[in-house]
Write a protein that holds these residues in place. Structure first.
Motif, mmCIF file in Angstrom:
data_model
loop_
_atom_site.group_PDB
_atom_site.id
_atom_site.type_symbol
_atom_site.label_atom_id
_atom_site.label_comp_id
_atom_site.label_asym_id
_atom_site.label_seq_id
_atom_site.Cartn_x
_atom_site.Cartn_y
_atom_site.Cartn_z
ATOM 1 N N ASP A 34 0.828 -1.199 0.000
ATOM 2 C CA ASP A 34 0.000 0.000 0.000
ATOM 3 C C ASP A 34 0.866 1.253 0.000
ATOM 4 O O ASP A 34 0.451 2.308 -0.487
ATOM 5 N N LEU A 35 2.083 1.102 0.541
ATOM 6 C CA LEU A 35 2.984 2.242 0.679
ATOM 7 C C LEU A 35 4.420 1.730 0.702
ATOM 8 O O LEU A 35 4.704 0.692 1.315
ATOM 9 N N VAL A 36 5.302 2.456 0.038
ATOM 10 C CA VAL A 36 6.723 2.112 0.010
ATOM 11 C C VAL A 36 7.511 3.275 0.597
ATOM 12 O O VAL A 36 7.251 4.434 0.264
ATOM 13 N N VAL A 37 8.453 2.968 1.476
ATOM 14 C CA VAL A 37 9.276 4.008 2.095
ATOM 15 C C VAL A 37 10.595 4.085 1.345
ATOM 16 O O VAL A 37 11.333 3.093 1.241
ATOM 17 N N LEU A 38 10.908 5.275 0.833
ATOM 18 C CA LEU A 38 12.118 5.505 0.048
ATOM 19 C C LEU A 38 13.033 6.463 0.797
ATOM 20 O O LEU A 38 12.611 7.554 1.166
ATOM 21 N N ALA A 39 14.286 6.044 1.010
ATOM 22 C CA ALA A 39 15.198 6.824 1.833
ATOM 23 C C ALA A 39 16.371 7.404 1.056
ATOM 24 O O ALA A 39 17.324 7.897 1.654
ATOM 25 N N SER A 40 16.313 7.377 -0.269
ATOM 26 C CA SER A 40 17.372 7.976 -1.083
ATOM 27 C C SER A 40 16.875 8.133 -2.511
ATOM 28 O O SER A 40 15.964 7.406 -2.951
ATOM 29 N N PRO A 41 17.462 9.057 -3.272
ATOM 30 C CA PRO A 41 17.115 9.160 -4.690
ATOM 31 C C PRO A 41 17.371 7.865 -5.443
ATOM 32 O O PRO A 41 16.607 7.508 -6.350
ATOM 33 N N SER A 42 18.430 7.140 -5.077
ATOM 34 C CA SER A 42 18.732 5.870 -5.754
ATOM 35 C C SER A 42 17.613 4.866 -5.548
ATOM 36 O O SER A 42 17.219 4.158 -6.492
ATOM 37 N N ALA A 43 17.087 4.791 -4.330
ATOM 38 C CA ALA A 43 15.974 3.873 -4.070
ATOM 39 C C ALA A 43 14.737 4.284 -4.856
ATOM 40 O O ALA A 43 13.994 3.431 -5.356
ATOM 41 N N ALA A 44 14.514 5.587 -4.988
ATOM 42 C CA ALA A 44 13.374 6.068 -5.769
ATOM 43 C C ALA A 44 13.486 5.636 -7.224
ATOM 44 O O ALA A 44 12.514 5.154 -7.822
ATOM 45 N N ARG A 45 14.667 5.792 -7.787
ATOM 46 C CA ARG A 45 14.855 5.393 -9.187
ATOM 47 C C ARG A 45 14.716 3.881 -9.351
ATOM 48 O O ARG A 45 14.130 3.402 -10.335
ATOM 49 N N ALA A 46 15.240 3.123 -8.387
ATOM 50 C CA ALA A 46 15.140 1.667 -8.466
ATOM 51 C C ALA A 46 13.691 1.212 -8.375
ATOM 52 O O ALA A 46 13.257 0.306 -9.096
ATOM 53 N N TYR A 47 12.921 1.843 -7.493
ATOM 54 C CA TYR A 47 11.516 1.475 -7.362
ATOM 55 C C TYR A 47 10.728 1.828 -8.620
ATOM 56 O O TYR A 47 9.885 1.054 -9.083
ATOM 57 N N ALA A 48 11.011 2.979 -9.185
ATOM 58 C CA ALA A 48 10.316 3.399 -10.403
ATOM 59 C C ALA A 48 10.572 2.439 -11.555
ATOM 60 O O ALA A 48 9.712 2.242 -12.409
ATOM 61 N N ALA A 49 11.750 1.822 -11.572
ATOM 62 C CA ALA A 49 12.067 0.864 -12.634
ATOM 63 C C ALA A 49 11.245 -0.416 -12.512
ATOM 64 O O ALA A 49 11.111 -1.175 -13.480
ATOM 65 N N LEU A 50 10.672 -0.647 -11.327
ATOM 66 C CA LEU A 50 9.873 -1.855 -11.098
ATOM 67 C C LEU A 50 8.390 -1.633 -11.345
ATOM 68 O O LEU A 50 7.622 -2.581 -11.445
ATOM 69 N N GLY A 51 7.974 -0.376 -11.369
ATOM 70 C CA GLY A 51 6.562 -0.057 -11.528
ATOM 71 C C GLY A 51 6.250 1.257 -10.855
ATOM 72 O O GLY A 51 7.128 2.092 -10.663
ATOM 73 N N THR A 52 5.025 1.453 -10.472
ATOM 74 C CA THR A 52 4.633 2.688 -9.809
ATOM 75 C C THR A 52 3.801 2.374 -8.582
ATOM 76 O O THR A 52 3.205 1.303 -8.468
ATOM 77 N N GLY A 53 3.768 3.323 -7.664
ATOM 78 C CA GLY A 53 2.979 3.150 -6.451
ATOM 79 C C GLY A 53 3.142 4.351 -5.555
ATOM 80 O O GLY A 53 3.898 5.277 -5.848
ATOM 81 N N ARG A 54 2.404 4.352 -4.448
ATOM 82 C CA ARG A 54 2.477 5.454 -3.499
ATOM 83 C C ARG A 54 3.707 5.286 -2.617
ATOM 84 O O ARG A 54 4.021 4.194 -2.159
ATOM 85 N N ALA A 55 4.392 6.408 -2.371
ATOM 86 C CA ALA A 55 5.643 6.351 -1.621
ATOM 87 C C ALA A 55 5.688 7.430 -0.552
ATOM 88 O O ALA A 55 5.090 8.506 -0.693
ATOM 89 N N VAL A 56 6.391 7.117 0.517
ATOM 90 C CA VAL A 56 6.797 8.105 1.514
ATOM 91 C C VAL A 56 8.288 8.310 1.342
ATOM 92 O O VAL A 56 9.050 7.347 1.206
ATOM 93 N N THR A 57 8.735 9.558 1.355
ATOM 94 C CA THR A 57 10.145 9.855 1.124
ATOM 95 C C THR A 57 10.783 10.475 2.358
ATOM 96 O O THR A 57 10.126 11.085 3.189
ATOM 97 N N ILE A 58 12.105 10.337 2.440
ATOM 98 C CA ILE A 58 12.846 10.789 3.611
ATOM 99 C C ILE A 58 13.163 12.278 3.578
ATOM 100 O O ILE A 58 13.490 12.871 4.606
ATOM 101 N N GLY A 59 13.049 12.906 2.400
ATOM 102 C CA GLY A 59 13.364 14.326 2.324
ATOM 103 C C GLY A 59 13.237 14.870 0.919
ATOM 104 O O GLY A 59 12.876 14.147 -0.020
ATOM 105 N N PRO A 60 13.535 16.163 0.731
ATOM 106 C CA PRO A 60 13.285 16.833 -0.553
ATOM 107 C C PRO A 60 14.006 16.223 -1.745
ATOM 108 O O PRO A 60 13.416 16.130 -2.834
ATOM 109 N N ARG A 61 15.263 15.827 -1.585
ATOM 110 C CA ARG A 61 15.990 15.286 -2.742
ATOM 111 C C ARG A 61 15.388 13.959 -3.192
ATOM 112 O O ARG A 61 15.299 13.673 -4.395
ATOM 113 N N THR A 62 14.960 13.134 -2.243
ATOM 114 C CA THR A 62 14.314 11.867 -2.601
ATOM 115 C C THR A 62 12.955 12.119 -3.227
ATOM 116 O O THR A 62 12.566 11.451 -4.195
ATOM 117 N N THR A 63 12.228 13.093 -2.701
ATOM 118 C CA THR A 63 10.948 13.461 -3.297
ATOM 119 C C THR A 63 11.128 13.913 -4.746
ATOM 120 O O THR A 63 10.374 13.500 -5.640
#
Length: 211
Positions: free
Chosen positions: A151-180
């Motif tokens: 239901d929700l994925v927690v992303l703690a870095s820009p690298s994790a955000a890019r890796a998750y996006a490569a797998l599909g899409t979904g709702r995310a919580v981010t650790i800060g502005p650069r990850t957002t």
């Protein structure tokens, strides 16, 4: 709510416990790996300030450190906690947990500064203070064969955000502005952004996203 955490093994243990205590189902699926970039000693005895920007960096610095700088600065509370756990005294933790926050609070003249961080980290302190830069580790994006439904994925870095996006899409919580910024650029939906890094900030952001 089913929540997936994406940091390397061991780094999300405290957050997972807090989220389970709040009633969520929590799973782990690391989307990044951290590869150390050296084994040689890091001699910091000639520096006025050693600046460390992450818990991972704190561990690498403590493992390889020789000598002592005049002062140590940590980018945020969790980094400071990790440094102190290794017996290192921290002289400055900025109110705003970022390089911008550190830059605003470092006394002037700062003297000789060493920024110890991940390969590819922001060079704000290098540019503004003519600081030296030491890459401690490399962040490598992972592509798991299967990602658990969430239901929700927690992303703690820009690298994790890019890796998750490569797998599909979904709702995310981010650790800060650069990850957002990285998550939105990759087409992800950011449900909430932590107001501060660390367990408390991410737990509060999950609670906001879960409303």
């Amino acid at each position: 709510m089913r929540i997936v955490l994406t940091r390397p093994p061991g780094l999300d243990a405290e957050l997972a416990a807090a989220l389970r205590a709040a009633g969520h189902e929590v799973m782990s699926c690391p989307l990044i790996a951290l590869d150390p970039l050296g084994e040689e000693p890091i001699d910091v005895s000639g520096y006025d300030w050693l600046v460390v920007t992450s818990r991972n960096g704190a561990g690498e610095v403590a493992r390889r450190l020789t000598g002592r700088p005049r002062h140590i600065a940590a980018v945020g509370p969790s980094t400071a906690e990790a440094l102190r756990a290794h017996g290192l005294e921290v002289d400055l933790v900025p109110a705003v947990a970022s390089q911008d926050g550190l830059l605003a609070e470092l006394p002037r003249p700062a003297g000789r500064v060493l920024l110890a961080a991940a390969e590819g980290a922001r060079r704000l302190l290098v540019d503004e203070l003519d600081a030296d830069f030491l890459a401690l580790y490399r962040t490598r994006e992972l592509r798991p064969e299967a990602f658990p439904p969430a239901d929700l994925v927690v992303l703690a870095s820009p690298s994790a955000a890019r890796a998750y996006a490569a797998l599909g899409t979904g709702r995310a919580v981010t650790i800060g502005p650069r990850t957002t910024e990285a998550a939105r650029a990759a087409g992800l939906t950011v449900a909430a952004e932590a107001e501060r890094p660390g367990t408390d900030g991410l737990t509060a952001a999950v609670a906001l996203a879960a409303r």
